[in-house]
Write a protein that holds these residues in place. Structure first.
Motif, short mmCIF file in Angstrom:
data_model
loop_
_atom_site.label_atom_id
_atom_site.label_comp_id
_atom_site.label_asym_id
_atom_site.label_seq_id
_atom_site.Cartn_x
_atom_site.Cartn_y
_atom_site.Cartn_z
N ASP A 80 -10.63 9.33 10.02
CA ASP A 80 -11.43 8.25 9.44
C ASP A 80 -10.56 7.04 9.13
O ASP A 80 -10.97 5.89 9.36
CB ASP A 80 -12.12 8.73 8.16
CG ASP A 80 -13.29 9.66 8.44
OD1 ASP A 80 -13.78 9.65 9.59
OD2 ASP A 80 -13.71 10.39 7.52
N GLU A 81 -9.35 7.27 8.60
CA GLU A 81 -8.47 6.17 8.26
C GLU A 81 -7.97 5.44 9.51
O GLU A 81 -7.82 4.21 9.50
CB GLU A 81 -7.29 6.67 7.42
CG GLU A 81 -7.67 7.18 6.04
CD GLU A 81 -8.32 6.11 5.18
OE1 GLU A 81 -7.89 4.94 5.25
OE2 GLU A 81 -9.27 6.43 4.43
N ILE A 82 -7.73 6.17 10.57
CA ILE A 82 -7.33 5.54 11.84
C ILE A 82 -8.45 4.64 12.35
O ILE A 82 -8.22 3.50 12.76
CB ILE A 82 -6.96 6.61 12.88
CG1 ILE A 82 -5.66 7.32 12.48
CG2 ILE A 82 -6.80 5.98 14.27
CD1 ILE A 82 -5.37 8.57 13.29
N LEU A 83 -9.66 5.15 12.32
CA LEU A 83 -10.80 4.36 12.79
C LEU A 83 -11.03 3.13 11.90
O LEU A 83 -11.34 2.05 12.40
CB LEU A 83 -12.05 5.23 12.83
CG LEU A 83 -12.01 6.36 13.87
CD1 LEU A 83 -13.16 7.33 13.66
CD2 LEU A 83 -12.01 5.81 15.29
N LYS A 84 -10.84 3.28 10.58
CA LYS A 84 -10.94 2.12 9.69
C LYS A 84 -9.90 1.07 10.08
O LYS A 84 -10.18 -0.13 10.12
CB LYS A 84 -10.71 2.54 8.24
CG LYS A 84 -11.84 3.31 7.61
CD LYS A 84 -11.47 3.72 6.18
CE LYS A 84 -12.52 4.64 5.57
NZ LYS A 84 -12.09 5.10 4.21
N GLY A 85 -8.68 1.54 10.38
CA GLY A 85 -7.62 0.61 10.77
C GLY A 85 -7.92 -0.10 12.07
O GLY A 85 -7.66 -1.31 12.21
N LEU A 86 -8.49 0.62 13.02
CA LEU A 86 -8.84 -0.01 14.29
C LEU A 86 -9.98 -1.01 14.11
O LEU A 86 -10.01 -2.06 14.77
CB LEU A 86 -9.22 1.07 15.32
CG LEU A 86 -8.06 1.95 15.81
CD1 LEU A 86 -8.58 3.05 16.73
CD2 LEU A 86 -7.00 1.11 16.54
N ILE B 131 1.99 8.25 11.10
CA ILE B 131 1.56 9.04 9.95
C ILE B 131 2.68 9.99 9.56
O ILE B 131 3.11 10.85 10.35
CB ILE B 131 0.28 9.84 10.25
CG1 ILE B 131 -0.82 8.92 10.79
CG2 ILE B 131 -0.20 10.56 8.98
CD1 ILE B 131 -2.08 9.66 11.19
N GLY B 132 3.15 9.84 8.34
CA GLY B 132 4.15 10.75 7.80
C GLY B 132 3.53 11.73 6.82
O GLY B 132 2.31 11.76 6.62
N ALA B 133 4.39 12.49 6.17
CA ALA B 133 3.91 13.54 5.27
C ALA B 133 3.34 12.99 3.98
O ALA B 133 2.66 13.72 3.25
CB ALA B 133 5.04 14.51 4.97
N SER B 134 3.58 11.71 3.67
CA SER B 134 3.06 11.16 2.42
C SER B 134 2.20 9.91 2.63
O SER B 134 1.49 9.51 1.70
CB SER B 134 4.20 10.84 1.45
OG SER B 134 5.12 9.94 2.03
N SER B 135 2.26 9.29 3.80
CA SER B 135 1.44 8.10 4.03
C SER B 135 1.27 7.87 5.52
O SER B 135 2.01 8.41 6.34
CB SER B 135 2.07 6.86 3.38
OG SER B 135 3.28 6.52 4.03
N GLY B 136 0.30 7.03 5.85
CA GLY B 136 0.08 6.62 7.23
C GLY B 136 -0.20 5.14 7.28
O GLY B 136 -0.55 4.52 6.27
N ARG B 137 -0.01 4.54 8.46
CA ARG B 137 -0.30 3.11 8.60
C ARG B 137 -0.58 2.79 10.06
O ARG B 137 -0.16 3.53 10.96
CB ARG B 137 0.87 2.25 8.12
CG ARG B 137 2.21 2.53 8.77
CD ARG B 137 2.95 3.63 8.05
NE ARG B 137 4.26 3.92 8.60
CZ ARG B 137 5.38 3.44 8.09
NH1 ARG B 137 5.33 2.58 7.10
NH2 ARG B 137 6.53 3.81 8.60
N LEU B 138 -1.30 1.73 10.26
CA LEU B 138 -1.50 1.15 11.58
C LEU B 138 -0.74 -0.15 11.61
O LEU B 138 -0.93 -1.02 10.74
CB LEU B 138 -2.97 0.91 11.89
CG LEU B 138 -3.77 2.12 12.40
CD1 LEU B 138 -4.08 3.08 11.25
CD2 LEU B 138 -5.05 1.69 13.10
N HIS C 53 -3.29 -1.60 8.19
CA HIS C 53 -3.97 -0.67 7.30
C HIS C 53 -2.97 0.40 6.88
O HIS C 53 -2.18 0.87 7.69
CB HIS C 53 -5.16 -0.02 8.01
CG HIS C 53 -5.96 0.92 7.17
ND1 HIS C 53 -6.46 0.59 5.94
CD2 HIS C 53 -6.37 2.21 7.41
CE1 HIS C 53 -7.14 1.61 5.44
NE2 HIS C 53 -7.09 2.61 6.32
N ARG C 54 -2.98 0.75 5.60
CA ARG C 54 -2.10 1.79 5.07
C ARG C 54 -2.95 2.76 4.25
O ARG C 54 -3.89 2.34 3.56
CB ARG C 54 -0.99 1.19 4.21
CG ARG C 54 -0.05 2.22 3.59
CD ARG C 54 1.06 1.55 2.80
NE ARG C 54 2.06 0.99 3.70
CZ ARG C 54 3.17 1.62 4.07
NH1 ARG C 54 3.40 2.83 3.65
NH2 ARG C 54 4.02 1.02 4.88
#
Length: 486
Positions: A53-59, A8-15, A31-32
């Motif tokens: 929530d986004e991390i859990l969606k990615g998992l 996770i960076g300052a403008s986006s995250g991804r799994l 997932h991004r």
């Protein structure tokens, strides 16, 4: 065996999912999601509940793809923290480092302990938003209720596992660790009115934190995960994922920030490094990242956002190419560019104040950012050579900026160094290498970097002819002047 990096960076995250197949790392983005700070209660804040929530969606997506078990590592940006109450709840939103609460804090702290003493203790550069200064400005009533102070990746690890820890590469960025003892410095904590008990035990990359607490997230169908502490500061992971093969190399982690430096076995803490504001952040395997923070692609991101016409970054590069080079010298490291109300107006005001050509068109604005960013990077690369006393043969550029051929060619020409770009996903790769080393699939950092070289493509940029370099060398001297004036 399956491995997932949460980056996770300052403008986006991804799994990002990884497997080792036929001697190569195979990556797949699962997932991004976007990441940005918001104005909450008069502060710029991160929405860490949204990130969870986004991390859990990615998992959950990983589980849908047939990944029933994996190792999992988290890396994010540095410095910012969560305040945790005795009952384990978050006491307030996580305030972002670009918030203005610390704009004038440094001078107050330096009245209590002088800069040379703090630098000798920590080896960390002075930035107005360092955790040291953020905590100095923290609401004292909320601090009085605080049981634990967790940096962002440690907070995510805590939410995922229920276990409170502090990974050391990220902790080193706080300007609170004593570089001799690799522990929190009691005198600095006293300035903040805090004690060692406010901070979790320090752990090294590769330490198992614990299993994902499945019961805590009953609405998600998740894989069984073993959460491992990776080099949780994203720059530490990016350096780990740099495919260096020689001794005399430097790195540029090119993204929201441009972080230029070298990997060392010992910190470099001298009068010169203090004066030039270099830092010694911890890396994996007891290394140090001796580096300089340079304001990075955040500036062009802000310019793009504010333009009345929507342009892609590729379109802005093409417009910049049509502009005569180096029409102004801008010290992009000036604190005025950290989070101005309007980046375009701030760039123009700087040029007006310094009696230089004012960039007005989209191409002029983009050219001003790219050329000056390249100048500053080349200047600091030259300075690092002077400090360490040996040559640097190759500059490895990793991260999102590795895509920008125009900027990277400028850096090669201005610095007169060979530039090797890629991989763009170095941060996620470095995160994954710690997981691979932990499970024994990869023997060492050196073996991991060899694996990266085999697995991912790269580009090589060589300096333009010397007659152009004679022109550009003048701009390096101009940059030095502007920095001293800035």
């Amino acid at each position: 065996m399956h491995h997932i990096a949460v980056d996770i960076g300052a403008s986006s995250g991804r799994l990002v999912h990884a497997q080792l197949l036929d001697g190569h790392i195979q990556l797949k983005e699962l997932h991004r999601f976007k990441n940005e700070f918001h104005h909450v209660n008069n502060h710029f804040c991160w929405d860490v509940h949204y990130l969870m929530d986004e991390i859990l969606k990615g998992l959950a997506i990983a589980k849908q793809h047939g990944i029933v078990s994996c190792t999992l590592g988290i890396d994010t940006w540095a410095i910012d923290y969560a305040l945790i109450a005795q009952n384990g709840e978050l006491l307030q939103p996580v305030i972002a480092y670009r918030d203005h609460r610390t704009d004038h804090t440094m001078s107050s702290v330096l009245q209590q302990m002088d800069g040379p003493t703090i630098y000798q203790k920590t080896g960390i550069q002075f930035l107005p938003f360092n955790t040291l200064f953020q905590l100095y400005e923290e609401n004292k009533d909320i601090l009085a209720q605080t049981a634990s102070i967790l940096l962002v990746p440690d907070y995510i690890n805590y939410r995922l596992t229920g276990r409170i820890t502090a990974e050391i590469t990220n902790a080193s960025t706080t300007q609170l660790l004593n570089i001799a003892t690799r522990e929190y410095d009691e005198e600095l904590l006293q300035i903040l009115g805090l004690s060692r008990t406010h901070f979790p035990p320090l752990i090294e990359p590769g330490t198992v934190i614990g299993p994902l607490s499945m019961d805590a997230f009953p609405t998600y169908d998740l894989p069984t995960c073993t959460v491992i502490a990776v080099a949780s500061h994203d720059t530490a992971s990016a350096v780990l994922g740099t495919p260096a093969s020689t001794d005399n190399w430097a790195y540029l982690s090119s993204g929201t920030w441009s972080l230029i430096g070298i990997e060392t076995k010992q910190p470099i803490v001298t009068t010169q490094t203090l004066e030039e504001n270099y830092t010694n952040e911890y890396g994996a395997a007891h290394t140090y990242r001796f580096l300089k923070n340079v304001m990075g692609l955040w500036i062009i991101q802000e310019v793009q956002r504010l333009l009345p016409t929507a342009y892609t970054f590729e379109e802005l590069v093409e417009k910049a190419k049509k502009v005569p080079p180096l029409q102004q010298y801008i010290n992009l490291n000036d604190s005025r560019f950290i989070n101005p109300d309007n980046m375009i107006e701030e760039l123009q005001a700087y040029c007006l104040e310094t009696k230089q050509h004012i960039p007005n068109t989209e191409g002029e604005l983009a050219a001003a950012v790219y050329y000056n960013l390249a100048i500053i990077i080349a200047h600091h690369l030259e300075q690092i050579v002077e400090i360490v006393g040996h040559s640097i043969d190759v500059l490895h550029i990793v991260g999102g900026g590795a895509h920008n051929d125009f900027l990277n060619q400028c850096i090669a020409t201005f610095s007169q160094k060979t530039v090797v770009t890629g991989p763009t996903e170095a941060t996620a790769i470095g995160n994954l290498l710690v997981q691979l080393i932990h499970v024994g699939t990869v023997e060492s950092i050196e073996a991991g970097r060899a694996l990266v070289r085999r697995s991912f493509p790269h580009k090589v940029f060589t300096p333009l002819p010397c007659n152009q370099q004679q022109l550009f060398s003048a701009f390096l001297h101009a940059t030095t002047f502007i920095e001293s004036e800035g």
